[in-house]
Scaffold this motif. Structure first.
Motif, PDB file in Angstrom:
ATOM      1  N   ALA B 235       0.834  -1.205   0.000  1.00 54.14           N
ATOM      2  CA  ALA B 235       0.000   0.000   0.000  1.00 54.14           C
ATOM      3  C   ALA B 235       0.868   1.254   0.000  1.00 54.14           C
ATOM      4  N   LEU B 236       1.928   1.228   0.797  1.00 53.18           N
ATOM      5  CA  LEU B 236       2.798   2.402   0.906  1.00 53.18           C
ATOM      6  C   LEU B 236       3.705   2.524  -0.315  1.00 53.18           C
ATOM      7  N   ASN B 237       3.971   1.398  -0.957  1.00 51.27           N
ATOM      8  CA  ASN B 237       4.908   1.406  -2.081  1.00 51.27           C
ATOM      9  C   ASN B 237       4.306   2.028  -3.338  1.00 51.27           C
ATOM     10  N   ASP B 238       3.197   1.454  -3.845  1.00 51.16           N
ATOM     11  CA  ASP B 238       2.723   1.975  -5.138  1.00 51.16           C
ATOM     12  C   ASP B 238       1.213   1.917  -5.344  1.00 51.16           C
ATOM     13  N   CYS B 239       0.442   1.626  -4.296  1.00 47.55           N
ATOM     14  CA  CYS B 239      -1.016   1.574  -4.495  1.00 47.55           C
ATOM     15  C   CYS B 239      -1.572   2.992  -4.684  1.00 47.55           C
ATOM     16  N   LEU B 240      -2.623   3.065  -5.485  1.00 43.52           N
ATOM     17  CA  LEU B 240      -3.195   4.361  -5.840  1.00 43.52           C
ATOM     18  C   LEU B 240      -4.698   4.380  -5.575  1.00 43.52           C
ATOM     19  N   ILE B 241      -5.178   5.570  -5.231  1.00 47.35           N
ATOM     20  CA  ILE B 241      -6.621   5.811  -5.130  1.00 47.35           C
ATOM     21  C   ILE B 241      -6.982   6.572  -6.403  1.00 47.35           C
ATOM     22  N   ALA B 242      -7.604   5.870  -7.359  1.00 49.65           N
ATOM     23  CA  ALA B 242      -7.789   6.439  -8.702  1.00 49.65           C
ATOM     24  C   ALA B 242      -9.207   6.965  -8.885  1.00 49.65           C
ATOM     25  N   PHE B 243      -9.302   8.109  -9.570  1.00 49.80           N
ATOM     26  CA  PHE B 243     -10.632   8.648  -9.909  1.00 49.80           C
ATOM     27  C   PHE B 243     -10.769   8.974 -11.398  1.00 49.80           C
ATOM     28  N   LYS B 244      -9.676   8.865 -12.147  1.00 42.79           N
ATOM     29  CA  LYS B 244      -9.768   9.046 -13.601  1.00 42.79           C
ATOM     30  C   LYS B 244      -9.113   7.854 -14.296  1.00 42.79           C
ATOM     31  N   MET B 245      -9.664   7.483 -15.442  1.00 40.05           N
ATOM     32  CA  MET B 245      -9.019   6.477 -16.295  1.00 40.05           C
ATOM     33  C   MET B 245      -8.937   7.043 -17.711  1.00 40.05           C
ATOM     34  N   ASN B 246      -7.750   6.998 -18.276  1.00 37.85           N
ATOM     35  CA  ASN B 246      -7.537   7.577 -19.602  1.00 37.85           C
ATOM     36  C   ASN B 246      -8.093   8.996 -19.679  1.00 37.85           C
ATOM     37  N   GLY B 247      -7.922   9.745 -18.612  1.00 39.28           N
ATOM     38  CA  GLY B 247      -8.250  11.169 -18.609  1.00 39.28           C
ATOM     39  C   GLY B 247      -9.654  11.529 -18.171  1.00 39.28           C
ATOM     40  N   GLU B 248     -10.585  10.590 -18.218  1.00 38.61           N
ATOM     41  CA  GLU B 248     -11.963  10.909 -17.830  1.00 38.61           C
ATOM     42  C   GLU B 248     -12.326  10.141 -16.567  1.00 38.61           C
ATOM     43  N   ALA B 249     -13.458  10.523 -15.978  1.00 33.97           N
ATOM     44  CA  ALA B 249     -13.908   9.847 -14.757  1.00 33.97           C
ATOM     45  C   ALA B 249     -13.959   8.343 -14.983  1.00 33.97           C
ATOM     46  N   LEU B 250     -13.705   7.575 -13.944  1.00 37.96           N
ATOM     47  CA  LEU B 250     -13.832   6.125 -14.038  1.00 37.96           C
ATOM     48  C   LEU B 250     -15.198   5.785 -14.597  1.00 37.96           C
ATOM     49  N   ARG B 251     -15.272   4.734 -15.387  1.00 35.74           N
ATOM     50  CA  ARG B 251     -16.577   4.233 -15.816  1.00 35.74           C
ATOM     51  C   ARG B 251     -17.274   3.555 -14.623  1.00 35.74           C
ATOM     52  N   THR B 252     -18.603   3.614 -14.641  1.00 38.78           N
ATOM     53  CA  THR B 252     -19.386   2.995 -13.560  1.00 38.78           C
ATOM     54  C   THR B 252     -18.895   1.582 -13.276  1.00 38.78           C
ATOM     55  N   GLU B 253     -18.732   0.805 -14.357  1.00 41.75           N
ATOM     56  CA  GLU B 253     -18.378  -0.592 -14.196  1.00 41.75           C
ATOM     57  C   GLU B 253     -16.922  -0.789 -13.773  1.00 41.75           C
ATOM     58  N   GLN B 254     -16.154   0.297 -13.760  1.00 43.68           N
ATOM     59  CA  GLN B 254     -14.766   0.207 -13.294  1.00 43.68           C
ATOM     60  C   GLN B 254     -14.600   0.860 -11.927  1.00 43.68           C
ATOM     61  N   GLY B 255     -15.734   1.145 -11.252  1.00 43.75           N
ATOM     62  CA  GLY B 255     -15.644   1.566  -9.860  1.00 43.75           C
ATOM     63  C   GLY B 255     -15.977   3.012  -9.567  1.00 43.75           C
ATOM     64  N   TYR B 256     -16.587   3.714 -10.522  1.00 44.05           N
ATOM     65  CA  TYR B 256     -16.922   5.125 -10.323  1.00 44.05           C
ATOM     66  C   TYR B 256     -17.540   5.356  -8.952  1.00 44.05           C
ATOM     67  N   PRO B 257     -17.118   6.341  -8.189  1.00 48.01           N
ATOM     68  CA  PRO B 257     -16.141   7.349  -8.596  1.00 48.01           C
ATOM     69  C   PRO B 257     -14.682   7.029  -8.222  1.00 48.01           C
ATOM     70  N   VAL B 258     -14.453   5.997  -7.413  1.00 45.87           N
ATOM     71  CA  VAL B 258     -13.089   5.758  -6.920  1.00 45.87           C
ATOM     72  C   VAL B 258     -12.787   4.268  -6.845  1.00 45.87           C
ATOM     73  N   ARG B 259     -11.638   3.873  -7.381  1.00 44.01           N
ATOM     74  CA  ARG B 259     -11.183   2.496  -7.235  1.00 44.01           C
ATOM     75  C   ARG B 259      -9.755   2.465  -6.717  1.00 44.01           C
ATOM     76  N   LEU B 260      -9.398   1.313  -6.187  1.00 47.90           N
ATOM     77  CA  LEU B 260      -8.038   1.082  -5.753  1.00 47.90           C
ATOM     78  C   LEU B 260      -7.232   0.517  -6.931  1.00 47.90           C
ATOM     79  N   VAL B 261      -5.985   0.973  -7.055  1.00 46.80           N
ATOM     80  CA  VAL B 261      -5.068   0.435  -8.059  1.00 46.80           C
ATOM     81  C   VAL B 261      -3.929  -0.253  -7.311  1.00 46.80           C
ATOM     82  N   VAL B 262      -3.719  -1.525  -7.617  1.00 47.23           N
ATOM     83  CA  VAL B 262      -2.697  -2.331  -6.931  1.00 47.23           C
ATOM     84  C   VAL B 262      -1.756  -2.871  -8.007  1.00 47.23           C
TER      85      VAL B 262
END
Lengths: 220, 436
Positions: B235-262
């Motif tokens: 978690a401390l090394n490289d995990c991310l709290i993501a809210f955009k994918m490819n520049g736009e808001a996450l898609r609903t099916e990809q966790g809108y509004p926020v997903r974890l990136v591991v």
């Protein structure tokens, strides 16, 4: 500047830098969560019982809940209808060619049953069962697997963590870097690696389950 | 004389192409549904172009006005690309709310997956969360438990990272042998996206992790309450709290509004609709890390916490849905990735492993990201047995499926990164096979 002073000023600079680093870490963004908010959202349960709510239930009472709320998909005896998951049976099949992985044959911790039912079941009506109902359903699932044998055994926040699952010792931490070390640091052959041409020994088109077909094997 | 498709003036119809289409359609029973569908729909392979639109004629679209700027406030792919969609395997799961679909890898190029084509895996359907009602709670072994709004999260310093996400069960249906006749179905549970995010580390520092904090629980707000335990170090090394994918808001099916990136770790851990992070001193042993996402070995015991996705590659073209259509010059294309770092090399064979050549890697080569490779080759209609083999910067070399089976048996379900084989027949038709 004396050597000592130089060193002291460097130390002071380092101190100042680390102090500002600490300050920089704390942006003051977000607000403190209240105890009540945490209690309401924290639904996770650990094998040591941490997170279990106060409550109790028996398999006898759990059976009633299971038959009305769960059996449509999981079957009257947890055997699983259609492709819905089977919950009971399969004891001793983990080495078999076709293992039958269920709560009783595979799951290492009974607390996981409570945690999962609480957060995800009944499918489409999650987080709807009362704490007592959750203990009762968990007790029934354990009884379907012959882990809880007395239908009137009272499962509670005290007794659930003590339930020993048959496959509790069946798991070990990822060891790929040791057990598969042969996949590292090798120089694969690039030219004339075999004398004979490879023979086709399996064909997806012969299996014939690609979408567009009606039937298919069952997978996890 | 039969015209070769590569000859001038041969793009209206070609004998070899028509022959291929005919054999495809006539051989309906042998050819899979998906092969038929994509071959029929694929505009590039349409047997007949309209001569009125071809030189020396001037087509209509060069004469009449096209759509104005407001016709498509949010642009969609060309109507001629309707076949480029995620597909699912109906028999695989009991319901579509707890199911998966697959990225059409054979229709894509480069390394970025378009947002609408990123495969979906839900356990309780895709939650629809109003951004104003979104909250993320961090608590447990922290000095100050916190609640963030979406706007709060956007006040932390941001970073942009491109990472692949692969489902641990990608290729999981192929453990016992070639089963699904399509690259989309054998390898399509992977996508690669640029995330705009804040480091999870920043949020944890804001809350202040206590010295005995060793593990995190990440929990989703969906109706499955998806939960995974994650080591604090990761978690401390490289995990991310993501809210955009490819520049736009996450898609609903990809966790809108926020997903974890591991990064580099199995997709199931990248909790979508992230609502809660708890810090603890030991893992939780949730359903998704005991009953599921553990690897049953042939001795009846199971590996747990096998987080990292091993190096893997696949030739996306040719593949069953993307047969070879022309003799002469062709482009073989594929993807390689590793959860342990960068891809350093990809080998390709066209004769079933007797001889290999290094593929040409093109474009960005990034840490824990899809990497694109090509082999430009001439094809004279001979049968090809194609495989690719990825190497990563830790020295890991992608194993064959049999090498994997030897260590793990066939009941792992997860982490099948074995070398894929495609058989290209003399008519260009391509099939998923296993070879000796």
């Amino acid at each position: 500047m004396s050597r000592f002073l130089k060193r002291a000023s460097v130390a002071a600079l380092v101190l100042a830098a680390s102090a500002s680093a600490v300050l920089a870490q704390q942006l003051g963004v977000g607000r403190e969560a209240t105890v009540a908010e945490i209690k309401a959202w924290d639904i996770a349960v650990r094998p040591d019982g941490k997170g279990l709510p106060v409550g109790k239930g028996t398999a006898a009472r759990g059976e009633t809940i299971f038959q009305t709320q769960c059996a449509t998909c999981h079957g009257e005896f947890g055997e699983g209808k259609g492709r819905w998951p089977e919950l009971a049976g399969g004891h001793g099949t983990l080495k078999a060619d076709r293992p039958f992985k269920t709560i009783g044959s595979y799951w290492p911790y009974a607390t996981t049953v409570f945690d999962y039912v609480r957060r995800a079941m009944p499918f489409g009506n999650a987080q709807s069962l009362s704490d007592d109902d959750l203990y009762a359903v968990t007790a029934y699932l354990l009884s379907l697997n012959d882990i809880v044998k007395d239908p009137n055994f009272e499962l509670s926040e005290k007794t659930l963590p003590a339930v020993k699952m048959p496959n509790a010792d069946g798991f070990y931490d990822d060891d790929r870097e040791v057990s598969e070390k042969q996949f590292w640091a090798r120089k694969p052959c690039m030219k004339e690696c075999s004398k004979e041409a490879a023979a086709v020994i399996g064909r997806a088109m012969a299996v014939d389950v690609t979408p567009g077909q009606k039937a298919g094997p069952k997978v996890d | 004389m039969t015209k070769s498709p590569s000859e001038p003036g041969s793009d209206v119809t070609t004998t070899s192409r028509r022959k291929f289409m005919t054999s495809t359609l006539a051989g309906g029973m042998a050819m899979t549904g998906v092969g038929r569908a994509s071959a029929q729909q694929k505009p590039g392979s349409a047997a007949v172009a309209n001569p009125k639109n071809l030189p020396p004629n001037v087509p209509d679209w060069s004469k009449v006005l096209g759509d104005g700027v407001a016709a498509h406030p949010y642009g969609k792919p060309s109507k001629f690309e309707k076949h480029v969609v995620r597909r699912d395997v109906e028999w695989l799961t009991a319901s579509r709310e707890s199911s998966v679909n697959f990225t059409p890898l054979h229709e894509l190029d480069g390394i970025i997956t378009p947002n609408g084509l990123c495969f979906e895996r839900h356990h309780g359907g895709a939650a629809e969360i109003k951004p104003l009602d979104y909250r993320l709670m961090i608590h447990g072994l922290v000095n100050k438990p916190l609640i963030f709004t979406l706007d709060d999260l956007k006040r932390f310093p941001r970073t942009n990272r491109i990472h692949f996400l692969e489902c641990a069960a990608n290729s999981g249906m192929e453990w016992r042998g070639a089963q699904l006749n399509g690259c989309q179905f054998t390898h399509g549970m992977v996508h690669n996206v640029m995330y705009t995010a804040v480091p999870l580390k920043a949020l944890l520092e804001e809350a202040g992790v206590k010295p005995n904090g060793k593990w995190l629980l990440a929990e989703g707000a969906d109706a499955a309450g998806m939960t995974r335990s994650i080591p604090l170090d990761k978690a401390l090394n490289d995990c991310l709290i993501a809210f955009k994918m490819n520049g736009e808001a996450l898609r609903t099916e990809q966790g809108y509004p926020v997903r974890l990136v591991v990064p580099g770790w199995e997709g199931n851990m990248w909790v979508k609709w992230l609502r809660r992070i708890e810090v603890g001193d030991q893992p939780w042993h949730t359903h998704e890390e005991t009953s599921k996402y553990t690897s049953l070995m042939s001795d009846g015991r199971a590996r747990r916490f096998s987080f990292i996705m091993d190096a893997k590659s696949v030739v996306t073209n040719p593949s069953p849905e993307a047969p070879l259509l022309a003799k002469g010059r062709n482009v073989l294309s594929g993807l390689a990735w590793s959860g342990r770092g960068k891809v350093t090399r990809v080998d390709v064979t066209m004769d079933g492993g007797r001889n290999w050549q290094e593929a040409r890697i093109d474009g960005l080569v990034l840490d824990k990201s899809l990497t694109r490779f090509y082999v430009d080759f001439d094809w004279q209609g001979q049968e090809l047995v194609i495989q690719s083999r990825a190497h990563d910067e830790t020295g890991y070399v992608q194993p064959t499926k049999n090498e994997l089976r030897k260590v793990r048996g066939v009941n792992n379900i997860y982490h099948n990164n074995g070398i894929q084989t495609w058989l290209v027949r003399s008519n260009g038709e391509t099939e998923n096979v296993e070879i000796s």
